[in-house]
Design a protein around this motif. Structure first.
Motif, PDB file in Angstrom:
ATOM      1  N   ARG A 104       0.830  -1.214   0.000  1.00  0.00           N
ATOM      2  CA  ARG A 104       0.000   0.000   0.000  1.00  0.00           C
ATOM      3  C   ARG A 104       0.861   1.260   0.000  1.00  0.00           C
ATOM      4  O   ARG A 104       0.508   2.261  -0.637  1.00  0.00           O
ATOM      5  CB  ARG A 104      -0.925  -0.012   1.213  1.00  0.00           C
ATOM      6  CG  ARG A 104      -2.070  -0.994   1.112  1.00  0.00           C
ATOM      7  CD  ARG A 104      -3.110  -0.723   2.171  1.00  0.00           C
ATOM      8  NE  ARG A 104      -2.563  -0.898   3.503  1.00  0.00           N
ATOM      9  CZ  ARG A 104      -2.644  -2.018   4.200  1.00  0.00           C
ATOM     10  NH1 ARG A 104      -3.230  -3.072   3.679  1.00  0.00           N
ATOM     11  NH2 ARG A 104      -2.128  -2.090   5.410  1.00  0.00           N
ATOM     12  N   ASN A 108       0.436   4.096  -2.784  1.00  0.00           N
ATOM     13  CA  ASN A 108       0.043   5.458  -2.410  1.00  0.00           C
ATOM     14  C   ASN A 108       1.119   6.473  -2.778  1.00  0.00           C
ATOM     15  O   ASN A 108       0.815   7.600  -3.191  1.00  0.00           O
ATOM     16  CB  ASN A 108      -0.248   5.519  -0.914  1.00  0.00           C
ATOM     17  CG  ASN A 108      -1.455   4.698  -0.530  1.00  0.00           C
ATOM     18  OD1 ASN A 108      -2.295   4.375  -1.367  1.00  0.00           O
ATOM     19  ND2 ASN A 108      -1.547   4.342   0.745  1.00  0.00           N
ATOM     20  N   LYS A 112       0.503   9.852  -5.115  1.00  0.00           N
ATOM     21  CA  LYS A 112       0.824  11.209  -4.661  1.00  0.00           C
ATOM     22  C   LYS A 112       1.924  11.835  -5.513  1.00  0.00           C
ATOM     23  O   LYS A 112       1.888  13.047  -5.793  1.00  0.00           O
ATOM     24  CB  LYS A 112       1.250  11.166  -3.192  1.00  0.00           C
ATOM     25  CG  LYS A 112       0.115  10.856  -2.244  1.00  0.00           C
ATOM     26  CD  LYS A 112       0.508  11.003  -0.796  1.00  0.00           C
ATOM     27  CE  LYS A 112       1.403   9.879  -0.341  1.00  0.00           C
ATOM     28  NZ  LYS A 112       1.664   9.925   1.122  1.00  0.00           N
ATOM     29  N   VAL A 158      -7.229  10.930  -4.279  1.00  0.00           N
ATOM     30  CA  VAL A 158      -8.234  11.033  -3.219  1.00  0.00           C
ATOM     31  C   VAL A 158      -9.131   9.799  -3.213  1.00  0.00           C
ATOM     32  O   VAL A 158      -9.530   9.297  -2.156  1.00  0.00           O
ATOM     33  CB  VAL A 158      -9.068  12.318  -3.407  1.00  0.00           C
ATOM     34  CG1 VAL A 158     -10.251  12.345  -2.453  1.00  0.00           C
ATOM     35  CG2 VAL A 158      -8.198  13.549  -3.199  1.00  0.00           C
ATOM     36  N   LYS A 159      -9.446   9.277  -4.385  1.00  0.00           N
ATOM     37  CA  LYS A 159     -10.348   8.122  -4.480  1.00  0.00           C
ATOM     38  C   LYS A 159      -9.756   6.881  -3.830  1.00  0.00           C
ATOM     39  O   LYS A 159     -10.465   6.120  -3.166  1.00  0.00           O
ATOM     40  CB  LYS A 159     -10.665   7.841  -5.952  1.00  0.00           C
ATOM     41  CG  LYS A 159     -11.665   6.729  -6.161  1.00  0.00           C
ATOM     42  CD  LYS A 159     -11.979   6.545  -7.629  1.00  0.00           C
ATOM     43  CE  LYS A 159     -12.990   5.421  -7.834  1.00  0.00           C
ATOM     44  NZ  LYS A 159     -13.308   5.229  -9.280  1.00  0.00           N
ATOM     45  N   VAL A 160      -8.475   6.657  -4.017  1.00  0.00           N
ATOM     46  CA  VAL A 160      -7.825   5.476  -3.415  1.00  0.00           C
ATOM     47  C   VAL A 160      -7.304   5.785  -2.016  1.00  0.00           C
ATOM     48  O   VAL A 160      -6.584   4.979  -1.433  1.00  0.00           O
ATOM     49  CB  VAL A 160      -6.676   4.973  -4.307  1.00  0.00           C
ATOM     50  CG1 VAL A 160      -7.195   4.558  -5.664  1.00  0.00           C
ATOM     51  CG2 VAL A 160      -5.583   6.025  -4.457  1.00  0.00           C
ATOM     52  N   ARG A 161      -7.643   6.956  -1.475  1.00  0.00           N
ATOM     53  CA  ARG A 161      -7.266   7.368  -0.116  1.00  0.00           C
ATOM     54  C   ARG A 161      -5.763   7.518   0.069  1.00  0.00           C
ATOM     55  O   ARG A 161      -5.255   7.402   1.186  1.00  0.00           O
ATOM     56  CB  ARG A 161      -7.827   6.390   0.914  1.00  0.00           C
ATOM     57  CG  ARG A 161      -9.339   6.327   0.915  1.00  0.00           C
ATOM     58  CD  ARG A 161      -9.864   5.397   1.983  1.00  0.00           C
ATOM     59  NE  ARG A 161     -11.317   5.351   1.972  1.00  0.00           N
ATOM     60  CZ  ARG A 161     -12.052   4.643   2.829  1.00  0.00           C
ATOM     61  NH1 ARG A 161     -11.437   3.919   3.756  1.00  0.00           N
ATOM     62  NH2 ARG A 161     -13.359   4.643   2.745  1.00  0.00           N
ATOM     63  N   ALA A 162      -5.073   7.764  -1.003  1.00  0.00           N
ATOM     64  CA  ALA A 162      -3.660   8.106  -0.878  1.00  0.00           C
ATOM     65  C   ALA A 162      -3.498   9.559  -0.449  1.00  0.00           C
ATOM     66  O   ALA A 162      -2.450   9.947   0.077  1.00  0.00           O
ATOM     67  CB  ALA A 162      -2.937   7.871  -2.199  1.00  0.00           C
ATOM     68  N   HIS A 164      -5.906  12.888   1.321  1.00  0.00           N
ATOM     69  CA  HIS A 164      -7.178  13.280   1.934  1.00  0.00           C
ATOM     70  C   HIS A 164      -7.923  14.249   1.024  1.00  0.00           C
ATOM     71  O   HIS A 164      -7.315  14.975   0.231  1.00  0.00           O
ATOM     72  CB  HIS A 164      -6.930  13.903   3.304  1.00  0.00           C
ATOM     73  CG  HIS A 164      -8.149  13.977   4.159  1.00  0.00           C
ATOM     74  ND1 HIS A 164      -8.997  15.053   4.160  1.00  0.00           N
ATOM     75  CD2 HIS A 164      -8.677  13.082   5.033  1.00  0.00           C
ATOM     76  CE1 HIS A 164      -9.998  14.842   5.011  1.00  0.00           C
ATOM     77  NE2 HIS A 164      -9.825  13.652   5.550  1.00  0.00           N
ATOM     78  N   LYS A 165      -9.235  14.242   1.135  1.00  0.00           N
ATOM     79  CA  LYS A 165     -10.043  15.074   0.232  1.00  0.00           C
ATOM     80  C   LYS A 165      -9.831  16.576   0.459  1.00  0.00           C
ATOM     81  O   LYS A 165      -9.903  17.359  -0.497  1.00  0.00           O
ATOM     82  CB  LYS A 165     -11.518  14.730   0.385  1.00  0.00           C
ATOM     83  CG  LYS A 165     -12.090  14.945   1.767  1.00  0.00           C
ATOM     84  CD  LYS A 165     -13.556  14.546   1.820  1.00  0.00           C
ATOM     85  CE  LYS A 165     -14.139  14.754   3.205  1.00  0.00           C
ATOM     86  NZ  LYS A 165     -15.580  14.378   3.231  1.00  0.00           N
TER      87      LYS A 165
END
Length: 205
Positions: A104, A108, A112, A158-162, A164-165
Protein backbone atom coordinates in the motif's frame (compact mmCIF):
# COMPACT_ATOMS: atom_id res chain seq x y z
CA UNK A 1 -12.39 -54.80 3.39
CA UNK A 2 -9.44 -55.36 1.10
CA UNK A 3 -10.30 -52.11 -0.68
CA UNK A 4 -10.24 -50.29 2.68
CA UNK A 5 -6.74 -51.63 3.41
CA UNK A 6 -5.56 -50.49 -0.03
CA UNK A 7 -7.02 -47.03 0.57
CA UNK A 8 -5.35 -46.73 3.97
CA UNK A 9 -2.00 -47.84 2.48
CA UNK A 10 -2.24 -45.23 -0.26
CA UNK A 11 -3.24 -42.54 2.24
CA UNK A 12 0.10 -43.03 4.02
CA UNK A 13 1.96 -41.80 0.94
CA UNK A 14 0.05 -38.52 0.63
CA UNK A 15 2.17 -35.41 0.31
CA UNK A 16 1.87 -32.40 2.57
CA UNK A 17 -0.42 -30.73 0.09
CA UNK A 18 -4.18 -31.23 0.26
CA UNK A 19 -5.30 -34.36 -1.54
CA UNK A 20 -8.54 -36.37 -1.31
CA UNK A 21 -8.71 -40.09 -1.92
CA UNK A 22 -12.13 -41.73 -2.31
CA UNK A 23 -13.08 -45.38 -2.78
CA UNK A 24 -16.59 -46.65 -3.38
CA UNK A 25 -17.28 -50.34 -3.04
CA UNK A 26 -20.71 -51.90 -3.54
CA UNK A 27 -21.76 -54.57 -1.11
CA UNK A 28 -24.68 -56.93 -0.96
CA UNK A 29 -27.37 -56.81 1.71
CA UNK A 30 -26.14 -60.05 3.26
CA UNK A 31 -22.51 -58.89 3.73
CA UNK A 32 -23.00 -55.15 4.23
CA UNK A 33 -22.95 -55.25 8.04
CA UNK A 34 -20.01 -57.30 9.42
CA UNK A 35 -19.93 -58.46 12.99
CA UNK A 36 -18.18 -56.38 15.62
CA UNK A 37 -15.49 -59.02 16.27
CA UNK A 38 -14.52 -59.38 12.62
CA UNK A 39 -14.59 -55.61 12.20
CA UNK A 40 -12.24 -55.06 15.13
CA UNK A 41 -9.91 -57.79 13.80
CA UNK A 42 -9.78 -56.15 10.39
CA UNK A 43 -9.22 -52.77 12.01
CA UNK A 44 -6.20 -54.19 13.79
CA UNK A 45 -4.80 -55.51 10.53
CA UNK A 46 -5.34 -52.13 8.89
CA UNK A 47 -3.60 -50.36 11.77
CA UNK A 48 -0.51 -52.53 11.34
CA UNK A 49 -0.31 -51.61 7.66
CA UNK A 50 -0.87 -47.90 8.23
CA UNK A 51 -0.10 -46.93 11.81
CA UNK A 52 -0.63 -43.21 11.27
CA UNK A 53 -4.28 -43.59 10.15
CA UNK A 54 -7.45 -44.86 11.80
CA UNK A 55 -11.17 -44.58 11.07
CA UNK A 56 -14.55 -44.21 12.77
CA UNK A 57 -17.93 -45.73 11.97
CA UNK A 58 -19.80 -42.41 11.67
CA UNK A 59 -19.12 -39.52 9.33
CA UNK A 60 -20.01 -37.11 12.13
CA UNK A 61 -16.87 -38.22 13.96
CA UNK A 62 -13.40 -37.32 12.76
CA UNK A 63 -10.18 -39.01 13.82
CA UNK A 64 -7.35 -36.48 13.76
CA UNK A 65 -3.63 -37.25 13.83
CA UNK A 66 -0.39 -35.50 12.95
CA UNK A 67 -0.43 -36.46 9.28
CA UNK A 68 -4.12 -35.75 8.57
CA UNK A 69 -7.74 -36.74 9.15
CA UNK A 70 -9.87 -39.72 8.11
CA UNK A 71 -13.62 -40.08 7.77
CA UNK A 72 -15.57 -43.27 7.00
CA UNK A 73 -19.15 -43.00 5.79
CA UNK A 74 -21.28 -46.14 5.69
CA UNK A 75 -24.68 -46.78 4.15
CA UNK A 76 -26.47 -49.94 2.97
CA UNK A 77 -25.22 -49.52 -0.61
CA UNK A 78 -21.65 -48.36 -0.43
CA UNK A 79 -18.68 -47.51 1.76
CA UNK A 80 -16.90 -44.19 1.30
CA UNK A 81 -13.46 -43.53 2.78
CA UNK A 82 -11.96 -40.05 2.59
CA UNK A 83 -8.39 -39.33 3.64
CA UNK A 84 -6.99 -35.83 4.01
CA UNK A 85 -3.44 -34.69 4.47
CA UNK A 86 -2.81 -32.25 7.28
CA UNK A 87 -3.02 -28.61 6.06
CA UNK A 88 0.10 -26.54 5.93
CA UNK A 89 0.87 -24.04 8.65
CA UNK A 90 -0.94 -20.73 8.34
CA UNK A 91 1.13 -17.74 7.36
CA UNK A 92 2.29 -15.44 10.08
CA UNK A 93 -0.26 -12.63 10.41
CA UNK A 94 2.36 -10.04 11.36
CA UNK A 95 4.49 -10.81 8.31
CA UNK A 96 1.42 -10.70 6.08
CA UNK A 97 0.41 -7.31 7.47
CA UNK A 98 3.92 -6.02 6.88
CA UNK A 99 3.79 -7.13 3.24
CA UNK A 100 0.38 -5.53 2.78
CA UNK A 101 1.53 -2.27 4.38
CA UNK A 102 4.58 -2.10 2.12
CA UNK A 103 2.45 -2.78 -0.95
CA UNK A 104 0.00 0.00 0.00
CA UNK A 105 2.85 2.40 0.80
CA UNK A 106 4.40 1.98 -2.66
CA UNK A 107 1.02 2.33 -4.37
CA UNK A 108 0.04 5.46 -2.41
CA UNK A 109 3.46 6.97 -3.00
CA UNK A 110 3.06 6.57 -6.77
CA UNK A 111 -0.37 8.24 -6.71
CA UNK A 112 0.82 11.21 -4.66
CA UNK A 113 3.94 11.55 -6.81
CA UNK A 114 1.83 11.63 -9.97
CA UNK A 115 -0.38 14.37 -8.51
CA UNK A 116 2.65 16.48 -7.53
CA UNK A 117 4.23 16.02 -10.96
CA UNK A 118 1.05 17.19 -12.71
CA UNK A 119 0.80 20.20 -10.42
CA UNK A 120 4.44 21.10 -11.05
CA UNK A 121 3.88 21.06 -14.81
CA UNK A 122 0.88 23.38 -14.47
CA UNK A 123 2.72 25.83 -12.23
CA UNK A 124 5.73 25.93 -14.58
CA UNK A 125 3.48 26.55 -17.57
CA UNK A 126 1.65 29.36 -15.75
CA UNK A 127 4.92 31.00 -14.67
CA UNK A 128 6.24 30.90 -18.23
CA UNK A 129 3.00 32.31 -19.59
CA UNK A 130 2.99 35.09 -17.01
CA UNK A 131 6.55 36.15 -17.86
CA UNK A 132 5.85 36.13 -21.58
CA UNK A 133 5.20 39.75 -22.68
CA UNK A 134 3.38 38.99 -25.94
CA UNK A 135 1.23 36.12 -24.71
CA UNK A 136 -2.01 35.42 -26.54
CA UNK A 137 -5.33 34.35 -24.96
CA UNK A 138 -5.28 31.12 -26.98
CA UNK A 139 -2.18 29.97 -25.12
CA UNK A 140 -4.20 29.50 -21.96
CA UNK A 141 -5.95 26.51 -23.60
CA UNK A 142 -2.77 24.43 -23.34
CA UNK A 143 -2.51 25.29 -19.65
CA UNK A 144 -6.16 24.33 -19.14
CA UNK A 145 -5.44 20.86 -20.53
CA UNK A 146 -2.60 20.48 -18.07
CA UNK A 147 -4.88 21.65 -15.28
CA UNK A 148 -7.43 19.00 -16.26
CA UNK A 149 -4.76 16.30 -16.09
CA UNK A 150 -3.66 17.57 -12.67
CA UNK A 151 -7.27 17.57 -11.43
CA UNK A 152 -7.67 13.97 -12.64
CA UNK A 153 -4.48 12.84 -10.86
CA UNK A 154 -5.57 14.55 -7.63
CA UNK A 155 -9.04 13.00 -7.80
CA UNK A 156 -7.56 9.52 -8.34
CA UNK A 157 -5.26 9.96 -5.34
CA UNK A 158 -8.23 11.03 -3.22
CA UNK A 159 -10.35 8.12 -4.48
CA UNK A 160 -7.83 5.48 -3.42
CA UNK A 161 -7.27 7.37 -0.12
CA UNK A 162 -3.66 8.11 -0.88
CA UNK A 163 -4.53 11.78 -0.33
CA UNK A 164 -7.18 13.28 1.93
CA UNK A 165 -10.04 15.07 0.23
CA UNK A 166 -9.35 18.41 1.94
CA UNK A 167 -5.70 18.70 0.83
CA UNK A 168 -6.85 17.55 -2.61
CA UNK A 169 -9.40 20.36 -2.74
CA UNK A 170 -6.78 22.91 -1.61
CA UNK A 171 -4.39 21.85 -4.35
CA UNK A 172 -7.06 22.14 -7.01
CA UNK A 173 -8.05 25.54 -5.67
CA UNK A 174 -4.40 26.66 -5.74
CA UNK A 175 -4.11 25.83 -9.43
CA UNK A 176 -7.35 27.65 -10.22
CA UNK A 177 -6.18 30.78 -8.38
CA UNK A 178 -2.82 30.79 -10.15
CA UNK A 179 -4.55 30.48 -13.53
CA UNK A 180 -6.86 33.36 -12.72
CA UNK A 181 -3.91 35.50 -11.57
CA UNK A 182 -2.21 34.97 -14.96
CA UNK A 183 -5.39 35.92 -16.82
CA UNK A 184 -5.73 39.09 -14.72
CA UNK A 185 -2.07 39.92 -15.29
CA UNK A 186 -2.50 39.87 -19.08
CA UNK A 187 -5.93 41.53 -18.99
CA UNK A 188 -7.81 38.48 -20.29
CA UNK A 189 -10.03 38.50 -17.25
CA UNK A 190 -11.44 41.56 -15.45
CA UNK A 191 -12.98 40.67 -12.07
CA UNK A 192 -15.46 42.75 -10.12
CA UNK A 193 -14.18 45.25 -7.56
CA UNK A 194 -15.40 43.34 -4.52
CA UNK A 195 -14.20 39.98 -5.81
CA UNK A 196 -10.88 41.52 -6.84
CA UNK A 197 -10.28 42.80 -3.31
CA UNK A 198 -11.12 39.40 -1.86
CA UNK A 199 -8.83 37.72 -4.36
CA UNK A 200 -6.00 40.09 -3.51
CA UNK A 201 -6.36 39.31 0.21
CA UNK A 202 -6.42 35.58 -0.53
CA UNK A 203 -3.34 35.75 -2.72
CA UNK A 204 -1.51 37.81 -0.10
CA UNK A 205 -2.33 35.24 2.55
Amino acid sequence: MATIVQCLSSCATLSSKFKVLSLKGASSSSSSSPTSSSLSTRRGASATLCSSLSFSQSVSQCVAFSSGNLWVQKNPLRQLIVCEAAPTKKADSAAKRARQAEKRRVYNKSKKSEARTRMKKVLEALDGLKKKPDAQPDEIVTVEKLIGEAYSAIDKAVKVRALHKKPGARRKSRLARRKKAVEIHHGWYVPDTASAATEAVTMAA
